[in-house]
Design an enzyme around this catalytic site. Structure first.
Site, PDB file in Angstrom:
ATOM      1  N   CYS A 148     114.555  20.689  24.360  1.00 27.20           N
ATOM      2  CA  CYS A 148     114.804  20.199  24.716  1.00 27.20           C
ATOM      3  C   CYS A 148     114.805  18.696  23.862  1.00 27.20           C
ATOM      4  O   CYS A 148     115.829  18.732  22.784  1.00 27.20           O
ATOM      5  CB  CYS A 148     114.689  19.447  25.904  1.00 27.20           C
ATOM      6  SG  CYS A 148     116.069  19.299  27.248  1.00 27.20           S
ATOM      7  N   HIS A 171     114.834  24.791  28.824  1.00 26.67           N
ATOM      8  CA  HIS A 171     113.054  24.390  28.192  1.00 26.67           C
ATOM      9  C   HIS A 171     112.946  26.010  28.750  1.00 26.67           C
ATOM     10  O   HIS A 171     112.171  26.030  29.607  1.00 26.67           O
ATOM     11  CB  HIS A 171     113.104  23.877  29.414  1.00 26.67           C
ATOM     12  CG  HIS A 171     113.209  22.274  29.951  1.00 26.67           C
ATOM     13  ND1 HIS A 171     112.504  21.263  29.345  1.00 26.67           N
ATOM     14  CD2 HIS A 171     114.370  21.396  29.843  1.00 26.67           C
ATOM     15  CE1 HIS A 171     113.193  20.555  29.379  1.00 26.67           C
ATOM     16  NE2 HIS A 171     114.359  20.249  29.695  1.00 26.67           N
ATOM     17  N   GLU A 187     110.318  27.250  28.603  1.00 26.04           N
ATOM     18  CA  GLU A 187     108.836  26.900  28.723  1.00 26.04           C
ATOM     19  C   GLU A 187     108.566  26.992  29.749  1.00 26.04           C
ATOM     20  O   GLU A 187     107.224  27.798  30.948  1.00 26.04           O
ATOM     21  CB  GLU A 187     107.898  25.852  28.791  1.00 26.04           C
ATOM     22  CG  GLU A 187     107.983  24.385  29.888  1.00 26.04           C
ATOM     23  CD  GLU A 187     109.399  23.584  29.242  1.00 26.04           C
ATOM     24  OE1 GLU A 187     110.112  24.053  27.852  1.00 26.04           O
ATOM     25  OE2 GLU A 187     109.774  22.579  28.823  1.00 26.04           O
TER      26      GLU A 187
HETATM   27  N1  GLN Z   1     116.887  13.119  27.130  1.00 28.69           N
HETATM   28  C1  GLN Z   1     117.688  14.359  26.836  1.00 28.69           C
HETATM   29  C2  GLN Z   1     118.338  14.324  28.026  1.00 28.69           C
HETATM   30  O1  GLN Z   1     118.818  14.252  28.391  1.00 28.69           O
HETATM   31  C3  GLN Z   1     116.323  15.108  26.963  1.00 28.69           C
HETATM   32  C4  GLN Z   1     115.958  15.590  27.798  1.00 28.69           C
HETATM   33  C5  GLN Z   1     115.003  16.629  27.957  1.00 28.69           C
HETATM   34  O2  GLN Z   1     114.479  16.861  27.264  1.00 28.69           O
HETATM   35  N2  GLN Z   1     114.727  17.138  29.375  1.00 28.69           N
HETATM   36  O3  GLN Z   1     119.270  15.295  26.918  1.00 28.69           O
END
Ligand code: GLN
Length: 545
Positions: free
Chosen positions: A381, A507, A509
């Protein structure tokens, strides 16, 4: 008909109640009993999505896009099930629902009270999940510790359930801590007695007491707790701290908790089949070679902020027969001169998710280090966004390349807010959340990992790769190896000219399980495990900056 196991905690928080609940799930499932789980969180937030990781640790995202307590991650990993929004109930949700009903006029002039209205709403949520999941057993964990003011309505609701569904269909499990007093070398049971008294005061007599302790527990304590807390001797379950959380189901099983629950709740069950679980745990404890990964983030003082990332790395290391060693690198430390030293032992570098601009420049340094020195890199992300910014600045020479999250006026907004997010004002539950499809491009590292072309992964973000830059990035060697099926969103990117530098906008994970590592994590550790670094047999030749 669904039967209920309610789990409360006593003495202190962080005693391992979530792992105990998850492990009870493993033990039941190993007997062919179907299980679902619900976590009750007494705080007034609607969900933890708006809370700081310092307050709450990781926010676990379910497939249907709920932002939930990190315990749900343990339930999913231990029981190997996919949970949904119904598996996390907070006081905030319960109060909001009751007040909304009152405003609608549903209570027809009645006075709205904690009992029966709030407790009724809580019990409705138990029944809703029982109906939806059709599970043989619904495990319900009451967050916090017995005696907390805000937990009272939940305890009252679980007390009432005994009468609602019948004494024989309900089991109360209380998890407590036996503190160790050094000078007298004793484990003390008094706090357990007090917390059981507290439970009884509100009308709950526990059926099982799980005793947590950092050291092994003398047998005499079983009799003492059985007598003072009025539980069967066989229902006093010892659970001393073990090397890996994945050993806990085996501990509970060997203490006889599985058989006890089956008997008390009169469940249809076959003998426990825990052989593959046992084998998985023994592989893990037998591994002697390590794989050393630097995790670069801004919340590293609080390991719970990266709970699922750590577990997913562990599963992948287990798969490759390695022990995982994590160097927790505070990204701001990398911003100082010479900060790269913190990375010189790492066989792989991972940059997990995050929000806000603190520590961003350190993460960009980590991505540059991984790219230049050809150290395996995995971005999750925010970690993808960092990889893209770094590439823009140092390969495409756009010195001010940035995300508009960190620099709204940047000349090169290589990461930008998604169009549908521009109109969003509220903070709670408004990101791009949960499962979205991703088309994997054949012939890429992502395709090699997944072995299929369409995958679903969980998301939690507002910003995305800015497609205006697709052509220039492609021309310079970045491969866009995963795209949304409408091809509008970059989901995975990687570098062609690098052993393994891959990042995803989702994500991964959250879906890794012990014995079933998530494919990208598996291949990241696969690439990292044979890398030689400082301190290993031979130093890796460093490419010129
Ligand atoms: N801050 C970034 C976004 O909103 C990444 C978000 C995250 O890593 N979950 O896109």
């Amino acid at each position: 008909m669904t039967k209920y196991i309610f789990v409360t905690g006593g003495v202190v928080s962080s005693v391992g109640k979530g792992i105990t609940v998850a492990s009870i799930g493993t033990v039941l499932k190993s007997r062919g009993i179907s299980v679902s789980v619900q976590k009750l969180d007494p705080y007034l937030n609607v969900d933890p999505g708006t809370m700081s990781p310092y307050q709450h640790g990781e926010v676990f995202v379910t497939g249907d896009g709920a932002e939930t307590d990190l315990d749900l991650g343990n339930y999913e990993r231990f029981i190997d099930i996919d949970l949904t929004a119904e598996s996390n109930t907070t006081s905030g949700q319960v109060y909001s629902a009751v007040i909304a009903k009152e405003r609608r006029g549903d209570f027809l002039g009645g006075t709205i009270q904690v009992v029966p209205h709030l407790t009724g709403e809580i019990k409705d949520r138990f029944r809703k999940l029982a109906d939806k999941s059709k599970a043989d057993v619904l495990l319900i964990e009451v967050g916090g510790t017995v005696g907390d003011i805000e937990g009272q309505p939940f305890l009252e609701a679980i007390r009432q359930m005994r009468k609602d569904v019948g004494r024989d269909n309900v089991l109360y499990v209380h998890v407590t801590l036996l503190p160790y007093i050094g000078p007298t070398q004793e484990l003390k049971t008094k706090p357990t007695q007090h917390s059981v008294n507290e439970l009884r005061r509100i009308g709950i007599q526990p059926d099982v007491i799980v005793c947590r302790s950092d050291i092994s527990i003398p047998e005499a304590i079983r009799d003492k707790i059985s007598l003072f807390c009025d539980v069967d001797r066989e229902a006093v379950i010892f659970c001393p701290t073990v090397n890996s959380i994945y050993e806990v189901p085996l501990v509970l099983e060997s203490e006889g908790l599985g058989d006890f629950m089956v008997r008390k709740l009169d469940l249809k069950a076959h003998p426990p089949q825990l052989d593959s679980w046992r084998e998985m745990v023994s592989c893990f404890s037998g591994a002697c070679d390590t794989v050393r990964i630097a995790l670069v983030g801004k919340y590293v003082e609080l390991k719970d902020a990266y709970y699922s990332v750590r577990e997913a790395l562990t599963h992948a290391a287990m798969h490759h027969g390695r022990k995982l060693q994590i160097d927790w690198v505070q990204s701001e430390d990398l911003e100082r001169p010479g900060g790269e030293k913190l990375l010189e032992h790492a066989q792989g570098i991972i940059v997990p998710g995050g929000f806000g601009d603190r520590g961003i420049e350190g993460m960009i340094k980590a991505a540059k280090y991984a790219r230049v020195h050809k150290v395996p890199y995995f971005g999750l992300c925010l970690g993808l966004q960092i990889m893209v910014i770094e590439f823009g600045r140092h390969v495409l020479s756009a010195a001010r390349a940035n995300s508009t999250e960190f620099d709204a006026g940047t000349a090169h907004p290589v990461i930008d807010i998604m169009p549908e997010q521009k109109v969003v004002c509220g903070k709670g539950g408004t990101m791009r959340l949960g499962n979205w499809p991703c088309q994997v491009v054949p012939g890429t590292k992502a395709a090699a990992a997944y072995g299929k072309e369409l995958v679903y992964e969980r998301h939690r973000h507002r910003f995305e790769f800015n497609n205006r830059y697709l052509d220039s990035y492609r021309a310079a060697g970045m491969v866009f190896s995963g795209l949304s099926p409408d091809r509008k969103l970059v989901e995975v990117c990687e570098l062609a000219d690098h052993p393994w530098m891959v990042a995803c906008q989702f994500h991964p994970e959250f879906t890794s399980r012990p014995g079933k590592p998530q494919p990208l994590f598996r291949d990241f550790i696969g690439a990292a495990k044979d890398v030689l670094r400082e301190g290993s047999q031979a130093a890796l030749p460093l490419a010129a900056e």
